[in-house]
Design a protein around this motif. Sequence first.
Motif, mmCIF file in Angstrom:
data_model
loop_
_atom_site.group_PDB
_atom_site.id
_atom_site.type_symbol
_atom_site.label_atom_id
_atom_site.label_comp_id
_atom_site.label_asym_id
_atom_site.label_seq_id
_atom_site.Cartn_x
_atom_site.Cartn_y
_atom_site.Cartn_z
ATOM 1 N N PRO A 34 29.861 -3.339 -1.048
ATOM 2 C CA PRO A 34 29.629 -4.656 -0.910
ATOM 3 C C PRO A 34 29.370 -5.397 0.543
ATOM 4 N N VAL A 35 29.442 -4.755 2.350
ATOM 5 C CA VAL A 35 28.739 -5.218 3.302
ATOM 6 C C VAL A 35 26.892 -5.539 3.139
ATOM 7 N N GLY A 36 26.955 -4.331 2.923
ATOM 8 C CA GLY A 36 25.362 -4.548 2.792
ATOM 9 C C GLY A 36 24.493 -5.644 1.346
ATOM 10 N N PHE A 53 18.753 0.279 0.426
ATOM 11 C CA PHE A 53 18.507 1.458 -0.713
ATOM 12 C C PHE A 53 20.036 2.008 -0.566
ATOM 13 N N ASP A 54 20.162 3.117 -1.343
ATOM 14 C CA ASP A 54 21.986 3.329 -1.674
ATOM 15 C C ASP A 54 21.373 4.383 -2.493
ATOM 16 N N ALA A 55 22.839 6.059 -1.907
ATOM 17 C CA ALA A 55 22.387 6.729 -2.691
ATOM 18 C C ALA A 55 23.423 6.688 -3.688
ATOM 19 N N ARG A 56 23.770 6.119 -4.373
ATOM 20 C CA ARG A 56 24.643 6.511 -5.637
ATOM 21 C C ARG A 56 24.434 5.495 -6.000
ATOM 22 N N ALA A 57 24.577 5.246 -7.727
ATOM 23 C CA ALA A 57 23.767 4.267 -8.961
ATOM 24 C C ALA A 57 25.170 3.546 -8.928
ATOM 25 N N ARG A 65 39.987 4.164 -6.242
ATOM 26 C CA ARG A 65 40.844 3.610 -7.048
ATOM 27 C C ARG A 65 41.513 1.988 -5.863
ATOM 28 N N ARG A 66 40.667 1.655 -5.033
ATOM 29 C CA ARG A 66 41.438 1.447 -4.169
ATOM 30 C C ARG A 66 41.035 -0.666 -4.109
ATOM 31 N N ALA A 67 42.587 -0.876 -3.815
ATOM 32 C CA ALA A 67 42.711 -2.453 -4.157
ATOM 33 C C ALA A 67 42.317 -3.114 -3.037
ATOM 34 N N ILE A 68 41.545 -3.197 -2.225
ATOM 35 C CA ILE A 68 42.001 -5.056 -1.255
ATOM 36 C C ILE A 68 41.990 -6.766 -1.444
ATOM 37 N N ALA A 69 42.183 -6.207 -0.529
ATOM 38 C CA ALA A 69 42.966 -8.103 0.108
ATOM 39 C C ALA A 69 41.649 -8.990 0.525
ATOM 40 N N LEU A 70 40.643 -9.640 -0.205
ATOM 41 C CA LEU A 70 39.582 -10.902 -0.254
ATOM 42 C C LEU A 70 40.677 -11.915 0.775
ATOM 43 N N ASP A 124 39.326 -5.004 -7.511
ATOM 44 C CA ASP A 124 39.520 -3.581 -6.938
ATOM 45 C C ASP A 124 37.876 -3.038 -6.927
ATOM 46 N N TYR A 125 38.079 -2.298 -5.547
ATOM 47 C CA TYR A 125 36.827 -1.705 -5.001
ATOM 48 C C TYR A 125 35.514 -1.848 -5.586
ATOM 49 N N GLY A 126 36.288 -1.116 -6.464
ATOM 50 C CA GLY A 126 34.785 -0.658 -7.993
ATOM 51 C C GLY A 126 34.407 -1.875 -8.680
ATOM 52 N N ARG A 148 19.110 8.049 -1.302
ATOM 53 C CA ARG A 148 19.124 8.116 0.002
ATOM 54 C C ARG A 148 18.580 8.442 1.068
ATOM 55 N N VAL A 149 18.955 7.825 2.600
ATOM 56 C CA VAL A 149 18.061 6.787 3.158
ATOM 57 C C VAL A 149 18.294 8.659 4.461
ATOM 58 N N ALA A 150 17.097 9.750 4.699
ATOM 59 C CA ALA A 150 17.317 10.219 5.336
ATOM 60 C C ALA A 150 17.329 10.777 6.521
ATOM 61 N N GLY A 303 29.457 -4.129 9.271
ATOM 62 C CA GLY A 303 30.674 -3.555 7.944
ATOM 63 C C GLY A 303 31.220 -2.245 8.382
ATOM 64 N N ASN A 304 31.014 -1.321 7.960
ATOM 65 C CA ASN A 304 31.939 0.125 8.738
ATOM 66 C C ASN A 304 31.001 0.918 9.449
ATOM 67 N N ALA A 305 29.926 0.433 8.791
ATOM 68 C CA ALA A 305 29.240 1.521 9.908
ATOM 69 C C ALA A 305 29.617 0.886 11.361
ATOM 70 N N GLY A 316 39.108 -4.611 7.071
ATOM 71 C CA GLY A 316 37.975 -3.801 7.135
ATOM 72 C C GLY A 316 36.646 -4.660 6.508
ATOM 73 N N PHE A 317 36.738 -4.826 5.379
ATOM 74 C CA PHE A 317 36.274 -5.552 4.317
ATOM 75 C C PHE A 317 35.852 -6.908 4.993
ATOM 76 N N ASN A 318 36.796 -7.900 4.962
ATOM 77 C CA ASN A 318 36.862 -8.605 5.189
ATOM 78 C C ASN A 318 35.825 -9.333 6.358
ATOM 79 N N LEU A 319 36.119 -7.911 7.579
ATOM 80 C CA LEU A 319 35.446 -8.344 9.266
ATOM 81 C C LEU A 319 33.729 -8.125 8.436
HETATM 82 C C1 LIG Z 1 43.337 1.895 2.313
HETATM 83 C C2 LIG Z 1 42.048 1.181 2.426
HETATM 84 C C3 LIG Z 1 42.850 0.169 2.010
HETATM 85 C C4 LIG Z 1 42.018 -1.045 2.329
HETATM 86 N N1 LIG Z 1 41.916 -2.636 2.360
HETATM 87 C C5 LIG Z 1 41.696 -3.646 2.335
HETATM 88 C C6 LIG Z 1 42.261 -4.788 2.247
HETATM 89 O O1 LIG Z 1 43.117 -5.026 2.117
HETATM 90 N N2 LIG Z 1 40.795 -5.913 2.459
HETATM 91 C C7 LIG Z 1 39.969 -5.681 3.910
HETATM 92 O O2 LIG Z 1 39.230 -6.393 3.614
HETATM 93 N N3 LIG Z 1 39.274 -4.311 3.696
HETATM 94 C C8 LIG Z 1 39.735 -2.682 3.416
HETATM 95 N N4 LIG Z 1 39.462 -1.825 4.000
HETATM 96 C C9 LIG Z 1 38.199 -2.002 3.990
HETATM 97 C C10 LIG Z 1 37.013 -1.595 2.907
HETATM 98 O O3 LIG Z 1 37.274 -1.614 2.345
HETATM 99 C C11 LIG Z 1 35.786 -1.164 4.078
HETATM 100 O O4 LIG Z 1 35.515 -2.314 5.061
HETATM 101 C C12 LIG Z 1 34.663 -1.292 2.990
HETATM 102 O O5 LIG Z 1 34.795 -0.915 1.858
HETATM 103 C C13 LIG Z 1 33.271 -1.758 4.183
HETATM 104 O O6 LIG Z 1 32.393 -2.121 2.690
HETATM 105 P P1 LIG Z 1 30.931 -1.239 3.850
HETATM 106 O O7 LIG Z 1 29.949 -2.120 2.437
HETATM 107 O O8 LIG Z 1 30.479 -1.308 5.113
HETATM 108 O O9 LIG Z 1 30.646 0.575 3.217
HETATM 109 P P2 LIG Z 1 31.168 1.203 1.932
HETATM 110 O O10 LIG Z 1 31.341 0.554 0.659
HETATM 111 O O11 LIG Z 1 31.287 2.487 2.303
HETATM 112 O O12 LIG Z 1 29.373 1.360 1.602
HETATM 113 C C14 LIG Z 1 28.338 2.258 1.633
HETATM 114 C C15 LIG Z 1 27.184 2.262 1.219
HETATM 115 O O13 LIG Z 1 26.607 3.181 1.504
HETATM 116 C C16 LIG Z 1 26.167 3.934 0.734
HETATM 117 N N5 LIG Z 1 24.992 5.474 1.775
HETATM 118 C C17 LIG Z 1 26.133 5.759 2.980
HETATM 119 N N6 LIG Z 1 25.005 6.673 3.184
HETATM 120 C C18 LIG Z 1 23.750 6.307 2.871
HETATM 121 C C19 LIG Z 1 22.644 6.613 3.248
HETATM 122 N N7 LIG Z 1 22.231 8.304 4.110
HETATM 123 N N8 LIG Z 1 21.626 6.105 2.601
HETATM 124 C C20 LIG Z 1 22.191 6.038 1.411
HETATM 125 N N9 LIG Z 1 22.921 5.344 1.086
HETATM 126 C C21 LIG Z 1 24.005 5.805 1.325
HETATM 127 C C22 LIG Z 1 27.307 4.529 0.282
HETATM 128 O O14 LIG Z 1 26.359 5.061 -0.907
HETATM 129 C C23 LIG Z 1 28.045 3.368 0.213
HETATM 130 O O15 LIG Z 1 27.721 2.261 -1.241
HETATM 131 C C24 LIG Z 1 40.655 -0.540 3.366
HETATM 132 C C25 LIG Z 1 39.903 0.711 3.314
HETATM 133 C C26 LIG Z 1 41.521 1.154 3.096
HETATM 134 C C27 LIG Z 1 40.697 3.049 3.475
#
Ligand SMILES: Cc1cc2nc3c(=O)[nH]c(=O)nc-3n(C[C@H](O)[C@H](O)[C@H](O)COP(=O)(O)OP(=O)(O)OC[C@H]3O[C@@H](n4cnc5c(N)ncnc54)[C@H](O)[C@@H]3O)c2cc1C
Length: 410
Positions: A34-36, A53-57, A65-70, A124-126, A148-150, A303-305, A316-319
Amino acid sequence: MSGSLPSPVQQGGAADRVPPGRAALPVAIVGAGPVGAVAALALAARGVEAQLFDARAPAAGKPDRRAIALSWGTRLALDQLGVWTRIGRADPINRVSVSERGAFGSLEFTREDLGTPALGYVVDYGDLTRACAHALEVAAIRTGWHTRVAAIEPGSEVLTLALAPEGEVSSRLEARCVVLADGAEGIDGGPAPERSARAYRQVALVGDVSSERFAPGRAYERFAGSGPLALLPRAGHHACVWVLEPDVAQRLLDAGPEALARALEAAAGPAFGAMRWLTPPTQVPLALRRAGRSPDPRIVPIGNAAQVLHPVAGQGFNLGVRDALGFAAAWPVHGSGRLPEADLLRALAGFARTRRADRVFTVAATDLIARLTAIDNPVAAAFRGLGLSAIDIVPRLRRRALEAMVFGAA
Ligand SMILES: Cc1cc2nc3c(=O)[nH]c(=O)nc-3n(C[C@H](O)[C@H](O)[C@H](O)COP(=O)(O)OP(=O)(O)OC[C@H]3O[C@@H](n4cnc5c(N)ncnc54)[C@H](O)[C@@H]3O)c2cc1C
């Protein structure tokens, strides 16, 4: 599913080294989570070409099954970028109640405090990742799924991404700047920033629960002794994120659904009534992770990176969305032709500067809340309760806390 322009990877895996005379791609994004995706969509809205680029489909989401609050702020951004209307289901949060089990003191926010239709939404995260993939496709943003970006190879003018669509590196792509949106996973090869991790010695039990006492549209954050318990409103039930010590969590899981439900009731307190788990909870280990300084300023984690937070305040996601929007906003507007290197580096330094306060504050605040809520004794509980009441009754503190929760601390 992919952008309607086929990515070089999807054109049969031919070498993607940009031919002489053709400018390198302005931005490559590692990770279409979602962040990318938000970063690519926000760049496209400013007319900046990016490829993901993403390693997944695309439709896979994560087996999670994480629900996240936006927050309301995130909802506005997703709406502008064409993601919001594609999310299957979003349940509004009209009220947030923060309280301490068995102690005086609480804090309440309502949508009327903000003057908006809701304080935020639960999705839902999905669903979110699928909606992002769809929005990328509609915006014709080139996305190399299953790729995948290696490694990232630095060069004086460009960075080269080694792409592994079939597990093996079979093509390369040159870009002026690489955004790392690869979550907590990280890339092994190349000058990516170091990532530090501090385990919380806690896990989150994540699942759906019901109780007749839950009010629709109301989110609860309960400080329940050994860790916080969040209950997020969905249609007809609440999504639960219950933080516990790992061995306690494992003992409860081993004891079965009935014992787990009674333990949840005891943690929440009698005001929450009899509870039932609607889905068996899954365990998520918790750690604070942070990326250090990037050895190459053209490699930018977001994002999470960049930071993985404790879930206590649902930030986490909001940030991460604010990181992505900040990156797009910092990208320099320039006429046709090659963006001068000095302008690029100045813009990236500006991005780092403008994001610092929000990141530092949000990481520090969630870490502090996580640590304080893990102290399981009556004195700590009494202080936490007093702290909540102090925020609730001092209008300036209250407003500041609400704004930080919904719009960030910048
Ligand atoms: C229990 C729990 C509850 C949470 N609740 C909340 C909430 O209520 N509100 C909120 O804001 N946040 C919440 N979060 C945090 C939130 O889920 C994350 O911050 C958010 O999903 C991060 O998104 P992202 O896109 O940075 O990373 P990700 O969602 O991890 O996406 C990373 C993507 O990069 C791809 N990838 C990885 N490596 C490579 C590579 N080398 N080459 C190509 N692709 C690659 C992966 O396949 C993936 O699709 C929660 C987290 C947890 C664990």
